[in-house]
Design an enzyme around this catalytic site. Structure first.
Site, mmCIF file in Angstrom:
data_model
loop_
_atom_site.group_PDB
_atom_site.id
_atom_site.type_symbol
_atom_site.label_atom_id
_atom_site.label_comp_id
_atom_site.label_asym_id
_atom_site.label_seq_id
_atom_site.Cartn_x
_atom_site.Cartn_y
_atom_site.Cartn_z
ATOM 1 N N HIS A 116 1.090 -1.167 0.084
ATOM 2 C CA HIS A 116 0.203 0.145 -0.058
ATOM 3 C C HIS A 116 1.202 1.155 -0.023
ATOM 4 C CE1 HIS A 116 -2.852 2.972 1.438
ATOM 5 N NE2 HIS A 116 -3.971 1.987 1.048
ATOM 6 N N ASP A 193 2.749 -4.006 7.882
ATOM 7 C CA ASP A 193 1.522 -3.285 7.651
ATOM 8 C C ASP A 193 0.247 -4.551 7.514
ATOM 9 O OD1 ASP A 193 -1.004 -2.459 7.083
ATOM 10 O OD2 ASP A 193 0.196 -2.188 5.000
ATOM 11 N N GLN A 196 -4.718 -4.780 6.282
ATOM 12 C CA GLN A 196 -5.679 -6.162 5.993
ATOM 13 C C GLN A 196 -5.930 -6.960 6.895
ATOM 14 O OE1 GLN A 196 -7.680 -5.390 3.889
ATOM 15 N NE2 GLN A 196 -7.108 -2.970 3.274
ATOM 16 N N LYS A 219 -11.010 -0.087 9.442
ATOM 17 C CA LYS A 219 -11.860 -1.751 9.205
ATOM 18 C C LYS A 219 -11.773 -3.324 9.081
ATOM 19 C CE LYS A 219 -7.289 0.156 5.735
ATOM 20 N NZ LYS A 219 -8.680 0.374 4.218
ATOM 21 N N CYS A 356 -4.912 2.726 -3.608
ATOM 22 C CA CYS A 356 -3.836 3.408 -3.012
ATOM 23 C C CYS A 356 -2.638 1.919 -3.366
ATOM 24 C CB CYS A 356 -4.233 3.149 -1.318
ATOM 25 S SG CYS A 356 -5.652 4.838 -1.319
#
Lengths: 402, 142
Positions: A116, A193, A196, A219, A356
Site C-alpha cells: 500500500h 503493515d 488487512q 477496517k 492506493c
C-alpha cells in the site's frame, strides 16, 4: 458464526437491497461500536490525562482500558501500544522516527510492489533523505512475496524490512513470520503493515516476533481516525518523538525538554479518545465472533464467488489463489470505472481503481482493477447477487459495443 | 432504457471506439495540459492551438474509462474552429451543467450535451470533466 444474525447489528445494512463489498477500504460499524461512541460523547466527553476531576478520570480509564484491549488483542505489552490516526500514520511514525534516525547511505530497506502507498512512500522518503537504498523483493508470477525471492534481496546491509502481512489488492498472506526470522538473522528490523490482517486473522506479535506492526480501527468495525502502532519496547524507548506538544512532555525548560515514557511520548495533543474507546468495543465484538471463524467465512465466500466467476466469459481474475476474502478482477475490455457504475446501479458497493497501491497495478499491467472484499456481514446471497450483476454488466457493456 | 443505457448508447461509445483528434503533436504553437485522477487512473493530455482568436485545433491523448476518453473526443470536435471566447464559454457551460450548477441554456453544447446524463452518476462527474478542465488550462496558459 451466523452472518444473517450479525448483519442485524449493522445499521447501514438495514437497507436490505444494499450489498457492501468494500470492507478492504473500510468496514461497516456495528451498533455496539456506535453506542460506545455515543456513550463517550453523552456521558464523559472530556479530555484524558489532564483533568484532576472525576469525569476526566473516567474518560482516561476508558481510553486506557482500550489500550489494554488492543494489547491483549495482539498479545503485546500495554506500553507497546501507541494510538495513532490510522495505519498510515503508524507506518509513517516508524519511518520518520526509526528510519530517519538510524539509516545511512550504506544501508538497505526492503519493500515490495505489493505494498500500500502508506507502507512504501514513507520509506521512499527515508531513502531520499538518508540515501539508504530502497530494494524491492521480486514478486513471483502470481504476484506474491516468497521466501525464495526475499532471500535474494536480504543481505548484511539490510537494516529495515517493511512489508505487508495481507495485500489489500491481491489478498495474499505473506510468509511474514519466516521473513521476520530471516531479517533478524542479518540484524534488520521488520515493520509489518497489518491493516488487512488485523481485522481478519489472529495476530500474536510475540509469536511473530515483529519489531513494529500497524493497523487501522475503521477496517475492523471500529471508528475512523484511530489506528495502532505496536513497537517493541526497547526500540520505542530509543526512538525520538516526531510530533511535539501537549501531554507528550515531562519537564519543559526554555531550551530543552524531556519526554514521557512510551507510549505517551508518541501521543501528543488530545488523542482520538472516542475513536480509541470505540476501537475497544470493536475488538470485543470481533473477539465474541472469533477471528478464525471470520477468516474461514470470508475465504469460503471468496472461493464460492471465484468458482462462479470462472464460469463467466470475459472475466479476468488476478488473484485466484488468495487465502483471504479479497477478489481483484476485471471484465475484459471494460474499464473498471465503467463497470463499477453498473454495479452501483444494482446497489453494490465495491472498489475500482488503484486501491492506493499503484505499484501492484503497474505490475499487473492494467489501468486499474475491480475489487470485492468480504467480511463477517456478507452472505452467500450477497455473492449470488454480485455474480448476477457481473453477468448483466458483461452483457450490457458487450451490447453497447465494448 | 435506463439511465446508464441512454448514456452509453449515445455518443459515448462511438467516440470511445473511434476517437477524433486523438494523438498529440510536437508543435510549439500548441499549449499542452496534462491532468491525472490518481484515484481511478484517468490520465488525459489536451492540446490546443489558438491563432487569430480562433481555436484552430484541439488534440487529446491518454487512458481512462469510456466517459473520460469519449468526452475528450467529443470536446475536441465541439471546440475546434470556435472563437476562443466562445470555446471558453462552452467549456464553462459544460462544466456547470455537469456539476448541477446554474448554466446558460442558450449556449449550444452540440454533441457534448449528452453528458448531461452524467449528472445522474455523481461519482462519474470527474470522468466527464477532466478533459474539459485540461482544455480550460490550455487557454489560461496562453
Amino acid at each position: 458464526m451466523d452472518p444473517y444474525k450479525l448483519k442485524k447489528d449493522f445499521p447501514v445494512l438495514s437497507d436490505e437491497t444494499l450489498i457492501y463489498l468494500d470492507t478492504a477500504a473500510s468496514s461497516l460499524k456495528p451498533n455496539q461500536v456506535i453506542r460506545k461512541l455515543d456513550e463517550y460523547y453523552e456521558k464523559y466527553s472530556v479530555n484524558v490525562h489532564r483533568g484532576v476531576y472525576n469525569l476526566s478520570y473516567v474518560a482516561t480509564e476508558m481510553y486506557e482500558e482500550s489500550r489494554k484491549k488492543v494489547s491483549e488483542f495482539i498479545n503485546a505489552d500495554f506500553n507497546e501500544i501507541i494510538f495513532t490516526r490510522g495505519a498510515s500514520s503508524a507506518l509513517n511514525l516508524v519511518a520518520s522516527s526509526y528510519g530517519l534516525n538510524n539509516l545511512s547511505s550504506t544501508d538497505e530497506i526492503i519493500v515490495s510492489e505489493l505494498e500500500h502507498h502508506s507502507q512504501v512512500l514513507p520509506w521512499q522518503n527515508v531513502s531520499n533523505i538518508t540515501k539508504a537504498k530502497l530494494i524491492y523483493v521480486p514478486l513471483n508470477k502470481e504476484g506474491r512475496i516468497t521466501i525464495e525471492n526475499f532471500k535474494k534481496v536480504l543481505n548484511k546491509n539490510t537494516k529495515v524490512v517493511a512489508l505487508n502481512y495481507v495485500s489489500n489488492v491481491m489478498g495474499y498472506i505473506a510468509p511474514i513470520k519466516e521473513i521476520i526470522k530471516l531479517s533478524h538473522e542479518v540484524g534488520a528490523i521488520v515493520s509489518v503493515d497489518a491493516a488487512q490482517a488485523a481485522p481478519h486473522k489472529k495476530i500474536d506479535v510475540k509469536e511473530l516476533n515483529c519489531d513494529f506492526l500497524s493497523f487501522s480501527g475503521h477496517k475492523m468495525l471500529g471508528p475512523t481516525g484511530i489506528g495502532v502502532l505496536f513497537g517493541k519496547r526497547e526500540l520505542l524507548d530509543n526512538m525520538p518523538p516526531i510530533e511535539f506538544g501537549g501531554d507528550m512532555n515531562d519537564n519543559v525548560n526554555l531550551y530543552e525538554a524531556s519526554w514521557k515514557e512510551v507510549p505517551y511520548k508518541f501521543e501528543t495533543g488530545t488523542p482520538g479518545i472516542a475513536g480509541a474507546i470505540g476501537l475497544g468495543a470493536a475488538i470485543d465484538y470481533l473477539d465474541n465472533v472469533g477471528l478464525d471463524e471470520i477468516a474461514k467465512h470470508e475465504y469460503e465466500l471468496k472461493e464460492y464467488t471465484v468458482n462462479k466467476l470462472k464460469e463467466i466469459d470475459d472475466i479476468i481474475i488476478y488473484n485466484e489463489s488468495a487465502e483471504t476474502g479479497i477478489i481483484s478482477f476485471n471484465i475484459d475490455g471494460v474499464h473498471p470505472h465503467d463497470a463499477v457504475t453498473f454495479f452501483d446501479g444494482d446497489n453494490i458497493c465495491m472498489r475500482a481503481g488503484h486501491h492506493c497501491a499503484q505499484l501492484i497495478i503497474k505490475w499487473l499491467k492494467v489501468p486499474a482493477t475491480l475489487r470485492v472484499s468480504y467480511y463477517l456481514y456478507n452472505t452467500v446471497e450477497d455473492c449470488d447477487k454480485f455474480i448476477e450483476s457481473v453477468k448483466n454488466a458483461r452483457d450490457f457493456f458487450k451490447s453497447v459495443g465494448f | 432504457m435506463n439511465n446508464l443505457e441512454i448514456l452509453y448508447r449515445q455518443v459515448i461509445m462511438d467516440h470511445y471506439k473511434n476517437p477524433r483528434n486523438k494523438g498529440l503533436l510536437n508543435d510549439n504553437g500548441y499549449k499542452t495540459i496534462h491532468i491525472k485522477n490518481p484515484t481511478c487512473g484517468d490520465d488525459i493530455t489536451v492540446q490546443s492551438l489558438v491563432e487569430d482568436g480562433i481555436v484552430k485545433d484541439v488534440r487529446h491523448d491518454g487512458t481512462g474509462c469510456s466517459i473520460c476518453c469519449s468526452s475528450a473526443s467529443v470536446m475536441s470536435e465541439t471546440l475546434k474552429g470556435k472563437k476562443k471566447e466562445d470555446a471558453k464559454k462552452i467549456a464553462e457551460t459544460y462544466i456547470n451543467m455537469l456539476t448541477n450548477k446554474e448554466y446558460d441554456k442558450t449556449v449550444d453544447l452540440e454533441e457534448a450535451v449528452v453528458y448531461q446524463g452524467v449528472q445522474k452518476f455523481p461519482a462519474r462527474i470527474k470522468c466527464a470533466s477532466i478533459a474539459w478542465k485540461a482544455f480550460e488550462g490550455t487557454l489560461e496558459s496562453e
